[in-house]
Design a protein around this motif. Structure first.
Motif, PDB file in Angstrom:
ATOM      1  N   UNK A 221      49.525   8.319  47.490  1.00 42.74           N
ATOM      2  CA  UNK A 221      49.070   7.015  46.985  1.00 42.74           C
ATOM      3  C   UNK A 221      49.777   5.881  47.731  1.00 42.74           C
ATOM      4  N   UNK A 222      51.049   6.076  48.032  1.00 47.29           N
ATOM      5  CA  UNK A 222      51.812   5.060  48.765  1.00 47.29           C
ATOM      6  C   UNK A 222      51.228   4.849  50.155  1.00 47.29           C
ATOM      7  N   UNK A 223      50.859   5.934  50.814  1.00 54.26           N
ATOM      8  CA  UNK A 223      50.270   5.813  52.147  1.00 54.26           C
ATOM      9  C   UNK A 223      48.933   5.083  52.093  1.00 54.26           C
ATOM     10  N   UNK A 224      48.102   5.454  51.119  1.00 52.96           N
ATOM     11  CA  UNK A 224      46.783   4.813  50.986  1.00 52.96           C
ATOM     12  C   UNK A 224      46.942   3.329  50.666  1.00 52.96           C
ATOM     13  N   UNK A 225      47.872   3.009  49.786  1.00 57.67           N
ATOM     14  CA  UNK A 225      48.096   1.613  49.411  1.00 57.67           C
ATOM     15  C   UNK A 225      48.574   0.778  50.593  1.00 57.67           C
ATOM     16  N   UNK A 226      49.178   1.451  51.568  1.00 58.16           N
ATOM     17  CA  UNK A 226      49.672   0.745  52.757  1.00 58.16           C
ATOM     18  C   UNK A 226      48.587   0.567  53.810  1.00 58.16           C
ATOM     19  N   UNK A 227      47.391   1.067  53.551  1.00 63.37           N
ATOM     20  CA  UNK A 227      46.269   0.832  54.444  1.00 63.37           C
ATOM     21  C   UNK A 227      45.894   1.981  55.349  1.00 63.37           C
ATOM     22  N   UNK A 228      46.543   3.141  55.205  1.00 65.21           N
ATOM     23  CA  UNK A 228      46.193   4.290  56.043  1.00 65.21           C
ATOM     24  C   UNK A 228      44.924   4.944  55.499  1.00 65.21           C
ATOM     25  N   UNK A 229      43.984   5.211  56.375  1.00 65.44           N
ATOM     26  CA  UNK A 229      42.762   5.917  55.999  1.00 65.44           C
ATOM     27  C   UNK A 229      43.045   7.411  56.099  1.00 65.44           C
ATOM     28  N   UNK A 230      43.006   8.102  54.970  1.00 66.96           N
ATOM     29  CA  UNK A 230      43.290   9.532  54.937  1.00 66.96           C
ATOM     30  C   UNK A 230      42.005  10.293  54.661  1.00 66.96           C
ATOM     31  N   UNK A 231      41.693  11.257  55.523  1.00 68.56           N
ATOM     32  CA  UNK A 231      40.501  12.080  55.384  1.00 68.56           C
ATOM     33  C   UNK A 231      40.937  13.498  55.054  1.00 68.56           C
ATOM     34  N   UNK A 232      40.572  13.958  53.875  1.00 70.27           N
ATOM     35  CA  UNK A 232      40.887  15.324  53.452  1.00 70.27           C
ATOM     36  C   UNK A 232      39.864  16.271  54.073  1.00 70.27           C
ATOM     37  N   UNK A 233      40.329  17.206  54.872  1.00 68.78           N
ATOM     38  CA  UNK A 233      39.440  18.114  55.594  1.00 68.78           C
ATOM     39  C   UNK A 233      39.853  19.554  55.313  1.00 68.78           C
ATOM     40  N   UNK A 234      38.899  20.465  55.523  1.00 70.05           N
ATOM     41  CA  UNK A 234      39.175  21.881  55.313  1.00 70.05           C
ATOM     42  C   UNK A 234      38.175  22.710  56.104  1.00 70.05           C
ATOM     43  N   UNK A 235      38.544  23.950  56.366  1.00 67.76           N
ATOM     44  CA  UNK A 235      37.658  24.848  57.078  1.00 67.76           C
ATOM     45  C   UNK A 235      36.525  25.331  56.198  1.00 67.76           C
ATOM     46  N   UNK A 236      35.362  25.489  56.798  1.00 66.93           N
ATOM     47  CA  UNK A 236      34.208  25.995  56.052  1.00 66.93           C
ATOM     48  C   UNK A 236      34.490  27.372  55.465  1.00 66.93           C
ATOM     49  N   UNK A 237      35.348  28.142  56.134  1.00 63.38           N
ATOM     50  CA  UNK A 237      35.658  29.494  55.676  1.00 63.38           C
ATOM     51  C   UNK A 237      36.973  29.563  54.899  1.00 63.38           C
ATOM     52  N   UNK A 238      37.476  28.405  54.464  1.00 64.29           N
ATOM     53  CA  UNK A 238      38.777  28.365  53.786  1.00 64.29           C
ATOM     54  C   UNK A 238      38.676  28.284  52.268  1.00 64.29           C
ATOM     55  N   UNK A 239      37.480  28.418  51.714  1.00 64.11           N
ATOM     56  CA  UNK A 239      37.287  28.161  50.281  1.00 64.11           C
ATOM     57  C   UNK A 239      38.197  29.003  49.391  1.00 64.11           C
ATOM     58  N   UNK A 240      38.516  30.216  49.812  1.00 65.29           N
ATOM     59  CA  UNK A 240      39.329  31.090  48.969  1.00 65.29           C
ATOM     60  C   UNK A 240      40.823  30.853  49.145  1.00 65.29           C
ATOM     61  N   UNK A 241      41.199  29.960  50.051  1.00 68.35           N
ATOM     62  CA  UNK A 241      42.615  29.749  50.364  1.00 68.35           C
ATOM     63  C   UNK A 241      43.196  28.604  49.544  1.00 68.35           C
ATOM     64  N   UNK A 242      44.499  28.678  49.334  1.00 67.41           N
ATOM     65  CA  UNK A 242      45.172  27.623  48.570  1.00 67.41           C
ATOM     66  C   UNK A 242      45.123  26.293  49.298  1.00 67.41           C
ATOM     67  N   UNK A 243      45.011  26.329  50.625  1.00 68.52           N
ATOM     68  CA  UNK A 243      44.940  25.091  51.384  1.00 68.52           C
ATOM     69  C   UNK A 243      43.683  24.293  51.053  1.00 68.52           C
ATOM     70  N   UNK A 244      42.580  24.998  50.748  1.00 66.85           N
ATOM     71  CA  UNK A 244      41.353  24.292  50.376  1.00 66.85           C
ATOM     72  C   UNK A 244      41.563  23.559  49.051  1.00 66.85           C
ATOM     73  N   UNK A 245      42.263  24.199  48.123  1.00 70.07           N
ATOM     74  CA  UNK A 245      42.567  23.534  46.854  1.00 70.07           C
ATOM     75  C   UNK A 245      43.407  22.276  47.103  1.00 70.07           C
ATOM     76  N   UNK A 246      44.352  22.372  48.005  1.00 71.72           N
ATOM     77  CA  UNK A 246      45.153  21.189  48.357  1.00 71.72           C
ATOM     78  C   UNK A 246      44.268  20.087  48.930  1.00 71.72           C
TER      79      UNK A 246
END
Length: 297
Positions: A221-246
């Protein structure tokens, strides 16, 4: 702008002294600066195929994280924290440019990019956080589960060696046989002594530090409030991984949907051409790439 204003398609290699280490980095291409933070044991060489697709559009910087390959530690016995890695990113960017850069962070590289964006928002225009390794964003029960998984991987490495640890690591990140598919031109890197050494450092140092890292929702939230554009991305084949949940949780924090990229957790190395095309498409929407530009050769 990148301080050396000549065309860098031919590329250059440099080193940068930072507290406790010396960083090796490579610069190729021309245009706005794009810094790549690799995953796991990945060094600058791991990014080579992807970089080759981006140099018509960006001055691309790839590097060896401290402790890997050509970035030796001053004191090999000193623990290396994610905060130190993020500070290395900050110092590398400060040495290269006076302007905000695009950052592509993959897995642990995404964690470091988020820390960088929170601590030095003036240095980051857009952060693409791919399959972020950010246990601090998970609900308490899920975080406990993932921390146990990370501990199990390290225990397997100590007790049964690298193959056993890699099997558990692949399960945790959703890298299945299907996810190991790759583009025809991609040649898998051989398991050299250097790669084994890098994996040893990652498993014994960086992986354990993930569980201790303090990056949480407030940091994002601090980064976003400072004006950084953050894009949450994930692999199409990562759905079962904990990283996709993140990635899903990160998307909720920044008010967007998860942007899926070709392949799985390792899509940037297995599908560099398709991954780069997706990246350029995303950055075109951010007005950092001109409409109609094609992926480089």
């Amino acid at each position: 702008m990148y301080r050396n204003r000549w065309n860098m398609v031919g590329g250059m290699t440099q080193t940068l002294k930072v507290p406790g280490a010396e960083l090796y980095y490579e610069v190729r291409g021309h245009g706005p600066l794009l810094l790549i933070g690799q995953s796991g044991d990945g060094d600058a060489d791991r990014s080579a195929d992807l970089v080759g697709q981006l140099t018509d559009h960006f001055t691309v910087v790839s590097y060896d994280r401290r402790g890997l390959s050509r970035s030796p530690l001053t004191d090999p016995n000193q623990p290396v924290t994610p905060e130190m890695h993020a500070d290395d990113m900050h110092r590398l960017l400060a040495a290269l440019t006076d302007e905000a850069a695009v950052v592509l962070g993959c897995s642990i590289g995404a964690l470091l990019g988020l820390q960088l964006a929170a601590d030095h928002p003036e240095q980051v225009s857009v952060l693409i956080a791919h399959d972020p390794a950010t246990p601090g964003l998970l609900p308490a029960a899920d975080r406990v589960r993932i921390e146990q998984t990370l501990a199990d991987i390290q225990a397997a490495y100590r007790q049964d060696g690298l193959p056993a640890a890699l099997r558990l690591l692949a399960e945790a990140t959703g890298i299945t046989i299907d996810a190991m598919a790759r583009e025809p031109q991609v040649v898998l890197q051989p398991t050299t002594a250097a790669r084994v050494a890098n994996m040893d450092f990652f498993l014994t140092n960086d992986l354990s530090r993930l569980s201790e890292n303090a990056l949480d929702a407030e940091t994002v939230v601090r980064a976003v409030a400072s004006g950084v554009r953050i894009i949450a991305a994930a692999g199409e084949a990562s759905h079962a991984a904990w990283n996709y949940q993140c990635a899903e949780i990160l998307a909720g924090l920044v008010g967007s949907e998860v942007v899926e990229f070709p392949g799985g957790h390792n899509g940037n190395t297995m599908f560099p051409r398709a991954f780069a095309a997706r990246l350029l498409d995303v950055l075109q929407r951010e007005r950092l790439v001109r409409a109609g530009d094609a992926v480089g050769g």
